[in-house]
Design a protein around this motif. Structure first.
Motif, PDB file in Angstrom:
ATOM      1  N   PRO A  19       0.813  -1.222   0.000  1.00 23.16           N
ATOM      2  CA  PRO A  19       0.000   0.000   0.000  1.00 23.16           C
ATOM      3  C   PRO A  19       0.845   1.270   0.000  1.00 23.16           C
ATOM      4  O   PRO A  19       2.053   1.234   0.214  1.00 23.16           O
ATOM      5  CB  PRO A  19      -0.809  -0.122   1.297  1.00 23.16           C
ATOM      6  CG  PRO A  19       0.040  -0.972   2.182  1.00 23.16           C
ATOM      7  CD  PRO A  19       0.741  -1.943   1.278  1.00 23.16           C
ATOM      8  N   VAL A  20       0.185   2.374  -0.218  1.00 18.34           N
ATOM      9  CA  VAL A  20       0.870   3.664  -0.284  1.00 18.34           C
ATOM     10  C   VAL A  20       1.401   4.053   1.093  1.00 18.34           C
ATOM     11  O   VAL A  20       0.826   3.689   2.129  1.00 18.34           O
ATOM     12  CB  VAL A  20      -0.081   4.768  -0.809  1.00 18.34           C
ATOM     13  CG1 VAL A  20      -0.501   4.484  -2.235  1.00 18.34           C
ATOM     14  CG2 VAL A  20      -1.308   4.897   0.079  1.00 18.34           C
TER      15      VAL A  20
ATOM     16  N   GLU B 195       6.559   3.587  -8.475  1.00 14.11           N
ATOM     17  CA  GLU B 195       5.117   3.580  -8.784  1.00 14.11           C
ATOM     18  C   GLU B 195       4.831   2.823 -10.082  1.00 14.11           C
ATOM     19  O   GLU B 195       4.059   3.269 -10.926  1.00 14.11           O
ATOM     20  CB  GLU B 195       4.592   5.023  -8.878  1.00 14.11           C
ATOM     21  CG  GLU B 195       4.792   5.865  -7.641  1.00 14.11           C
ATOM     22  CD  GLU B 195       3.779   5.555  -6.544  1.00 14.11           C
ATOM     23  OE1 GLU B 195       3.029   4.580  -6.682  1.00 14.11           O
ATOM     24  OE2 GLU B 195       3.761   6.288  -5.544  1.00 14.11           O
TER      25      GLU B 195
ATOM     26  N   LYS C 155       1.432   2.690 -12.352  1.00 11.27           N
ATOM     27  CA  LYS C 155       0.543   3.810 -12.056  1.00 11.27           C
ATOM     28  C   LYS C 155       0.300   4.646 -13.305  1.00 11.27           C
ATOM     29  O   LYS C 155       1.124   4.707 -14.205  1.00 11.27           O
ATOM     30  CB  LYS C 155       1.154   4.688 -10.960  1.00 11.27           C
ATOM     31  CG  LYS C 155       0.262   5.828 -10.498  1.00 11.27           C
ATOM     32  CD  LYS C 155       0.948   6.649  -9.417  1.00 11.27           C
ATOM     33  CE  LYS C 155       0.074   7.818  -8.988  1.00 11.27           C
ATOM     34  NZ  LYS C 155       0.718   8.645  -7.950  1.00 11.27           N
TER      35      LYS C 155
ATOM     36  N   THR D  19       5.738  -0.787  -6.409  1.00  8.40           N
ATOM     37  CA  THR D  19       4.394  -0.795  -6.999  1.00  8.40           C
ATOM     38  C   THR D  19       3.333  -1.010  -5.925  1.00  8.40           C
ATOM     39  O   THR D  19       3.572  -1.681  -4.917  1.00  8.40           O
ATOM     40  CB  THR D  19       4.272  -1.888  -8.078  1.00  8.40           C
ATOM     41  OG1 THR D  19       2.971  -1.842  -8.663  1.00  8.40           O
ATOM     42  CG2 THR D  19       4.533  -3.278  -7.504  1.00  8.40           C
ATOM     43  N   ASN D  20       2.153  -0.424  -6.162  1.00  2.86           N
ATOM     44  CA  ASN D  20       0.995  -0.673  -5.303  1.00  2.86           C
ATOM     45  C   ASN D  20       0.207  -1.891  -5.780  1.00  2.86           C
ATOM     46  O   ASN D  20      -0.686  -2.363  -5.078  1.00  2.86           O
ATOM     47  CB  ASN D  20       0.062   0.550  -5.300  1.00  2.86           C
ATOM     48  CG  ASN D  20       0.755   1.807  -4.798  1.00  2.86           C
ATOM     49  OD1 ASN D  20       0.702   2.858  -5.434  1.00  2.86           O
ATOM     50  ND2 ASN D  20       1.413   1.714  -3.658  1.00  2.86           N
TER      51      ASN D  20
ATOM     52  N   TYR E 283      -5.392  -7.393  -1.360  1.00  2.00           N
ATOM     53  CA  TYR E 283      -5.405  -6.564  -0.155  1.00  2.00           C
ATOM     54  C   TYR E 283      -6.535  -7.028   0.768  1.00  2.00           C
ATOM     55  O   TYR E 283      -7.617  -7.406   0.309  1.00  2.00           O
ATOM     56  CB  TYR E 283      -5.620  -5.095  -0.506  1.00  2.00           C
ATOM     57  CG  TYR E 283      -4.406  -4.409  -1.088  1.00  2.00           C
ATOM     58  CD1 TYR E 283      -3.333  -4.063  -0.279  1.00  2.00           C
ATOM     59  CD2 TYR E 283      -4.339  -4.090  -2.447  1.00  2.00           C
ATOM     60  CE1 TYR E 283      -2.219  -3.429  -0.799  1.00  2.00           C
ATOM     61  CE2 TYR E 283      -3.228  -3.458  -2.985  1.00  2.00           C
ATOM     62  CZ  TYR E 283      -2.171  -3.134  -2.151  1.00  2.00           C
ATOM     63  OH  TYR E 283      -1.060  -2.510  -2.677  1.00  2.00           O
TER      64      TYR E 283
ATOM     65  N   GLU F  19      -8.868   3.872  -6.743  1.00  4.83           N
ATOM     66  CA  GLU F  19      -7.505   3.469  -7.095  1.00  4.83           C
ATOM     67  C   GLU F  19      -7.573   2.057  -7.666  1.00  4.83           C
ATOM     68  O   GLU F  19      -8.115   1.150  -7.025  1.00  4.83           O
ATOM     69  CB  GLU F  19      -6.572   3.487  -5.871  1.00  4.83           C
ATOM     70  CG  GLU F  19      -6.241   4.862  -5.332  1.00  4.83           C
ATOM     71  CD  GLU F  19      -5.240   5.619  -6.205  1.00  4.83           C
ATOM     72  OE1 GLU F  19      -4.838   5.089  -7.254  1.00  4.83           O
ATOM     73  OE2 GLU F  19      -4.858   6.729  -5.816  1.00  4.83           O
TER      74      GLU F  19
ATOM     75  N   THR G  80       2.559  -5.430   2.344  1.00 11.69           N
ATOM     76  CA  THR G  80       1.140  -5.452   2.708  1.00 11.69           C
ATOM     77  C   THR G  80       0.998  -5.535   4.220  1.00 11.69           C
ATOM     78  O   THR G  80       1.838  -6.101   4.916  1.00 11.69           O
ATOM     79  CB  THR G  80       0.416  -6.641   2.046  1.00 11.69           C
ATOM     80  OG1 THR G  80       1.065  -7.861   2.432  1.00 11.69           O
ATOM     81  CG2 THR G  80       0.433  -6.523   0.536  1.00 11.69           C
TER      82      THR G  80
ATOM     83  N   SER H 240       0.504   3.157   6.891  1.00  9.94           N
ATOM     84  CA  SER H 240       1.060   4.299   6.167  1.00  9.94           C
ATOM     85  C   SER H 240       1.701   5.283   7.138  1.00  9.94           C
ATOM     86  O   SER H 240       1.044   5.796   8.046  1.00  9.94           O
ATOM     87  CB  SER H 240      -0.041   5.005   5.374  1.00  9.94           C
ATOM     88  OG  SER H 240       0.438   6.235   4.848  1.00  9.94           O
TER      89      SER H 240
END
Length: 371
Positions: free
Chosen positions: A195-196, A258, A261, A291-292, A300, A322, A351, A355
């Motif tokens: 995740p971001v 990223e 993205k 990468t997300n 997720y 997203e 994961t 954040s």
């Protein structure tokens, strides 16, 4: 004969003076302020176990803030050019050689010449500063190293341990990289997914800096969405984009941030990116990917996905807009590119890590909510 012996003695003295001139004690320089935090002996630090994080200081390199942004620079007090043999001008040392030769007439003659250039010790920090600046590391991550991570936003012990292991894995990958390249090991990509705000880019940038600094490699940081934009601009100007991609193909270490993205719905864009990944795959070039988007068969957890409340009572809450919450990396970039990455990549799982950006933002909001 005595006269000749005296002549030899004279010229031997001249030779000794000429040779010792290059070994004289380095001249004292004016007292300049140290900006790199280097207070102890450089050689002693280079032999210590912690050097990998302190090597920039040992080289007299610091981060300078300028109106145009941050950049790496040589410390004015620790710059080796202040006292090096070449005077910080040529980067090479010319050694004088003085000797006596006998002429055809049987007379002794003094002769001197310059020996071929030798690399000066002041060159390494200058080359290193150039490589670090050319890597294009964004200001936000320019201070990144393996000690940059914060754990105070993580409450669970097992989550802290997961982040610590991720840092250790990437650090060990960098430490063993050169030897593994010589042994033709399979893993030369590193894919950090999650995740971001969880620290992927910070860790990858720390690795990039470490390889440039410790292994004298060339490196490049590139944002995936910015790369797409640059390629699109090239395409609009009826250009091939080769001037952009050529450097990214051949650089020793490439960091693509990223990955996946942005809008890459144009087939030619995916072809260009596939060409880049394929070249580095075939050439066994070290490549870091953040990468997300998750690898196949991973998803997720619901608690990680932020949802938007719908006013319509008959509809379900929907994930914040997203694509990576629902779409895998293979779906995003295509199976051809994905399978190459899968084959040669060390995967680092972020994961379930919270954040850190959100943690800082919460502190900011709480601070002003009580004012």
């Amino acid at each position: 004969m005595d006269n000749q012996r005296n002549l030899y003695d004279i010229f031997s003295s001249i030779q000794a003076i000429a040779e010792s001139r290059n070994l004289l004690e380095k001249p004292k320089t004016n007292q300049l302020k140290c900006l790199c935090g280097s207070d102890s002996d450089v050689d002693a630090r280079e032999e210590s176990d912690i050097n990998k994080e302190k090597l920039l200081e040992a080289e007299g390199i610091y981060i300078e803030n300028t109106p145009r942004g941050s950049r790496f620079a040589l410390c004015p007090a620790c710059d080796l050019r202040n006292s090096c043999m070449c005077g910080g001008t040529t980067g090479y040392i010319l050694y004088d050689r003085a000797y006596v030769v006998e002429t055809k007439e049987g007379k002794m003659k003094y002769k001197s010449e310059d020996i071929s250039p030798n690399s000066c010790s002041c060159m390494r920090p200058q080359i290193l500063v150039h490589k670090l600046n050319k890597a294009g590391i964004p200001d936000k991550y320019i201070h990144a190293d393996f000690n940059s991570f914060h754990f105070n936003h993580i409450k669970e012990a097992h989550i802290k341990e997961k982040l610590s292991k991720n840092i250790e894995k990437v650090s060990q990958f960098c430490a063993k990289l050169v030897q593994e390249i010589k042994q033709h090991q399979k893993k030369y990509f590193v894919t950090l997914f999650g995740p971001v705000g969880s620290g992927k880019t910070l860790l990858a940038t720390a690795a990039l800096k470490m390889l440039i600094t410790n292994e004298n490699m060339s490196g490049k940081f590139v944002d995936f969405q910015y790369l797409l934009s640059e390629l699109r601009s090239e395409y609009d100007d009826h250009k091939t984009g080769e001037n952009i991609l050529n450097e990214l193909r051949h650089v020793d270490v490439l960091l693509i941030d990223e990955f996946g993205k942005g809008r890459n719905d144009k087939e030619w864009q995916l072809e260009k990116l596939d060409d880049l990944v394929n070249y580095r795959y075939n050439a066994q070039k070290t490549t870091f990917i953040t990468t997300n988007y998750l690898p196949q068969n991973l998803k997720y957890q619901d608690k990680e996905i932020p949802y938007t409340r719908n006013k319509d009572i008959y509809s379900h809450d929907t994930p914040i807009n997203e694509t990576f919450w629902q779409q895998s990396l293979s779906e995003r970039i295509g199976m051809r590119m994905y399978e190459r990455i899968l084959e040669v990549s060390e995967f680092i799982d972020f994961t379930n890590l919270p954040s850190y950006r959100k943690f800082l933002g919460r502190d900011f909001l709480e601070m002003y909510s009580h004012s």
